[in-house]
Scaffold this motif. Structure first.
Motif, PDB file in Angstrom:
ATOM      1  N   GLY A  19    -123.943  -0.722  71.542  1.00 35.87           N
ATOM      2  CA  GLY A  19    -123.833   0.792  72.023  1.00 35.87           C
ATOM      3  C   GLY A  19    -123.820   1.913  70.856  1.00 35.87           C
ATOM      4  N   GLY A  20    -123.678   3.199  71.292  1.00 39.23           N
ATOM      5  CA  GLY A  20    -123.607   4.079  70.485  1.00 39.23           C
ATOM      6  C   GLY A  20    -122.295   5.027  70.343  1.00 39.23           C
ATOM      7  N   LYS A  21    -122.385   6.228  69.892  1.00 34.20           N
ATOM      8  CA  LYS A  21    -121.497   7.256  69.968  1.00 34.20           C
ATOM      9  C   LYS A  21    -121.394   7.416  71.581  1.00 34.20           C
ATOM     10  CE  LYS A  21    -122.823   9.777  66.055  1.00 34.20           C
ATOM     11  NZ  LYS A  21    -123.394  11.049  65.481  1.00 34.20           N
ATOM     12  N   GLY A  22    -119.939   7.288  71.570  1.00 34.33           N
ATOM     13  CA  GLY A  22    -119.465   7.621  73.124  1.00 34.33           C
ATOM     14  C   GLY A  22    -119.190   6.281  73.939  1.00 34.33           C
ATOM     15  N   LEU A  23    -119.755   5.157  73.818  1.00 33.92           N
ATOM     16  CA  LEU A  23    -119.645   3.794  74.266  1.00 33.92           C
ATOM     17  C   LEU A  23    -119.947   2.851  73.545  1.00 33.92           C
ATOM     18  CD1 LEU A  23    -118.982   2.578  77.194  1.00 33.92           C
ATOM     19  CD2 LEU A  23    -121.247   2.806  77.724  1.00 33.92           C
ATOM     20  N   ARG A  24    -119.148   1.709  73.470  1.00 37.25           N
ATOM     21  CA  ARG A  24    -119.645   0.523  72.463  1.00 37.25           C
ATOM     22  C   ARG A  24    -118.731  -0.678  73.350  1.00 37.25           C
ATOM     23  NH1 ARG A  24    -121.803  -0.458  68.012  1.00 37.25           N
ATOM     24  NH2 ARG A  24    -121.993   1.641  67.415  1.00 37.25           N
ATOM     25  N   TYR A  25    -119.611  -1.625  73.373  1.00 37.41           N
ATOM     26  CA  TYR A  25    -119.139  -3.104  73.662  1.00 37.41           C
ATOM     27  C   TYR A  25    -119.100  -4.108  72.664  1.00 37.41           C
ATOM     28  CZ  TYR A  25    -118.607  -7.363  76.504  1.00 37.41           C
ATOM     29  OH  TYR A  25    -118.207  -8.467  77.029  1.00 37.41           O
ATOM     30  N   SER A  26    -118.342  -4.884  72.400  1.00 40.86           N
ATOM     31  CA  SER A  26    -118.328  -5.806  71.205  1.00 40.86           C
ATOM     32  C   SER A  26    -117.549  -7.175  71.695  1.00 40.86           C
ATOM     33  CB  SER A  26    -117.338  -5.462  70.167  1.00 40.86           C
ATOM     34  OG  SER A  26    -117.804  -3.930  69.745  1.00 40.86           O
ATOM     35  N   VAL A  27    -118.206  -8.242  71.176  1.00 40.87           N
ATOM     36  CA  VAL A  27    -117.607  -9.550  71.428  1.00 40.87           C
ATOM     37  C   VAL A  27    -117.679 -10.552  70.251  1.00 40.87           C
ATOM     38  CG1 VAL A  27    -119.976 -10.289  72.346  1.00 40.87           C
ATOM     39  CG2 VAL A  27    -117.798 -11.618  73.225  1.00 40.87           C
ATOM     40  N   ASN A  28    -116.823 -11.161  69.914  1.00 40.78           N
ATOM     41  CA  ASN A  28    -116.824 -12.093  68.700  1.00 40.78           C
ATOM     42  C   ASN A  28    -116.807 -13.414  68.868  1.00 40.78           C
ATOM     43  OD1 ASN A  28    -114.213 -12.667  68.745  1.00 40.78           O
ATOM     44  ND2 ASN A  28    -113.618 -11.057  67.551  1.00 40.78           N
ATOM     45  N   SER A  29    -116.762 -14.296  67.975  1.00 38.31           N
ATOM     46  CA  SER A  29    -116.769 -15.874  68.162  1.00 38.31           C
ATOM     47  C   SER A  29    -115.435 -16.206  68.496  1.00 38.31           C
ATOM     48  CB  SER A  29    -117.328 -16.430  66.773  1.00 38.31           C
ATOM     49  OG  SER A  29    -116.682 -16.040  65.894  1.00 38.31           O
TER      50      SER A  29
ATOM     51  N   THR B   6    -115.122   0.242  73.845  1.00 35.25           N
ATOM     52  CA  THR B   6    -114.657   1.521  73.619  1.00 35.25           C
ATOM     53  C   THR B   6    -115.226   2.683  74.117  1.00 35.25           C
ATOM     54  OG1 THR B   6    -114.044   0.624  71.618  1.00 35.25           O
ATOM     55  CG2 THR B   6    -114.007   2.832  71.286  1.00 35.25           C
ATOM     56  N   VAL B   7    -114.521   3.610  74.620  1.00 32.99           N
ATOM     57  CA  VAL B   7    -115.216   4.803  75.281  1.00 32.99           C
ATOM     58  C   VAL B   7    -114.544   5.973  74.569  1.00 32.99           C
ATOM     59  CG1 VAL B   7    -115.366   6.053  77.232  1.00 32.99           C
ATOM     60  CG2 VAL B   7    -115.494   3.642  77.335  1.00 32.99           C
TER      61      VAL B   7
ATOM     62  N   SER C 274    -110.474   8.530  71.764  1.00 27.58           N
ATOM     63  CA  SER C 274    -111.175   7.438  72.227  1.00 27.58           C
ATOM     64  C   SER C 274    -110.168   6.500  72.937  1.00 27.58           C
ATOM     65  CB  SER C 274    -111.911   6.798  71.291  1.00 27.58           C
ATOM     66  OG  SER C 274    -110.912   6.094  70.390  1.00 27.58           O
ATOM     67  N   TYR C 275    -110.533   5.826  73.869  1.00 22.17           N
ATOM     68  CA  TYR C 275    -109.827   4.837  74.714  1.00 22.17           C
ATOM     69  C   TYR C 275    -110.374   3.515  74.493  1.00 22.17           C
ATOM     70  CZ  TYR C 275    -108.258   2.031  78.569  1.00 22.17           C
ATOM     71  OH  TYR C 275    -107.761   1.008  79.454  1.00 22.17           O
ATOM     72  N   THR C 276    -109.704   2.483  74.156  1.00 25.09           N
ATOM     73  CA  THR C 276    -110.116   0.962  73.771  1.00 25.09           C
ATOM     74  C   THR C 276    -109.311   0.092  74.576  1.00 25.09           C
ATOM     75  OG1 THR C 276    -110.459   1.651  71.619  1.00 25.09           O
ATOM     76  CG2 THR C 276    -110.437  -0.763  71.992  1.00 25.09           C
ATOM     77  N   SER C 277    -110.134  -0.943  75.209  1.00 21.66           N
ATOM     78  CA  SER C 277    -109.579  -2.053  75.893  1.00 21.66           C
ATOM     79  C   SER C 277    -110.276  -3.233  75.463  1.00 21.66           C
ATOM     80  CB  SER C 277    -110.074  -1.663  77.470  1.00 21.66           C
ATOM     81  OG  SER C 277    -109.634  -3.058  78.232  1.00 21.66           O
ATOM     82  N   SER C 278    -109.277  -4.169  75.093  1.00 22.07           N
ATOM     83  CA  SER C 278    -109.586  -5.769  74.484  1.00 22.07           C
ATOM     84  C   SER C 278    -109.068  -6.865  75.469  1.00 22.07           C
ATOM     85  CB  SER C 278    -109.172  -5.698  73.296  1.00 22.07           C
ATOM     86  OG  SER C 278    -109.680  -4.583  72.343  1.00 22.07           O
ATOM     87  N   LYS C 279    -109.793  -7.822  75.532  1.00 24.62           N
ATOM     88  CA  LYS C 279    -109.337  -9.012  76.001  1.00 24.62           C
ATOM     89  C   LYS C 279    -110.031 -10.150  75.243  1.00 24.62           C
ATOM     90  CE  LYS C 279    -109.061 -11.333  80.349  1.00 24.62           C
ATOM     91  NZ  LYS C 279    -107.804 -11.576  80.753  1.00 24.62           N
ATOM     92  N   ASN C 280    -109.061 -11.373  75.296  1.00 25.06           N
ATOM     93  CA  ASN C 280    -109.370 -12.617  74.576  1.00 25.06           C
ATOM     94  C   ASN C 280    -109.564 -13.733  75.477  1.00 25.06           C
ATOM     95  OD1 ASN C 280    -109.739 -14.971  73.116  1.00 25.06           O
ATOM     96  ND2 ASN C 280    -108.438 -13.801  71.229  1.00 25.06           N
ATOM     97  N   TYR C 281    -110.845 -13.959  75.733  1.00 24.12           N
ATOM     98  CA  TYR C 281    -111.016 -14.882  76.908  1.00 24.12           C
ATOM     99  C   TYR C 281    -110.809 -16.385  76.334  1.00 24.12           C
ATOM    100  CZ  TYR C 281    -113.318 -11.281  79.074  1.00 24.12           C
ATOM    101  OH  TYR C 281    -113.540 -10.070  79.835  1.00 24.12           O
TER     102      TYR C 281
END
Length: 76
Positions: free
Chosen positions: A29-39, A46-47, A55-62
């Protein structure tokens, strides 16, 4: 106080490989919208409104089934 290591490498426009001492992840993603996932199983979206600091951030641990975390940020 602990010592931290973090390195971010640009793969392509809008894509980054993030390497830390405890996990590795990818961000798309870039400015304004980004999606991240890690190991470690954390997924973050993040929007934001570029140039405003809002900004608004939402996180979840799967992997651990942690509940979703929501955060509103505003910086000047």
């Amino acid at each position: 106080m602990g010592l931290r290591f973090r390195k971010s490498l640009k793969i392509a426009p809008g894509e980054r490989l993030n390497i830390g001492s405890k996990s590795t992840g990818i961000s798309i993603g870039g400015k304004g919208l980004r999606y991240s996932v890690n190991s470690r199983g954390r997924s973050t979206t993040t929007v934001g409104i570029p140039g405003t600091g809002f900004s608004y951030t939402s996180s979840k641990n799967y992997k651990t089934k942690d509940q979703t975390l929501h955060r509103f940020n505003f910086t000047d």
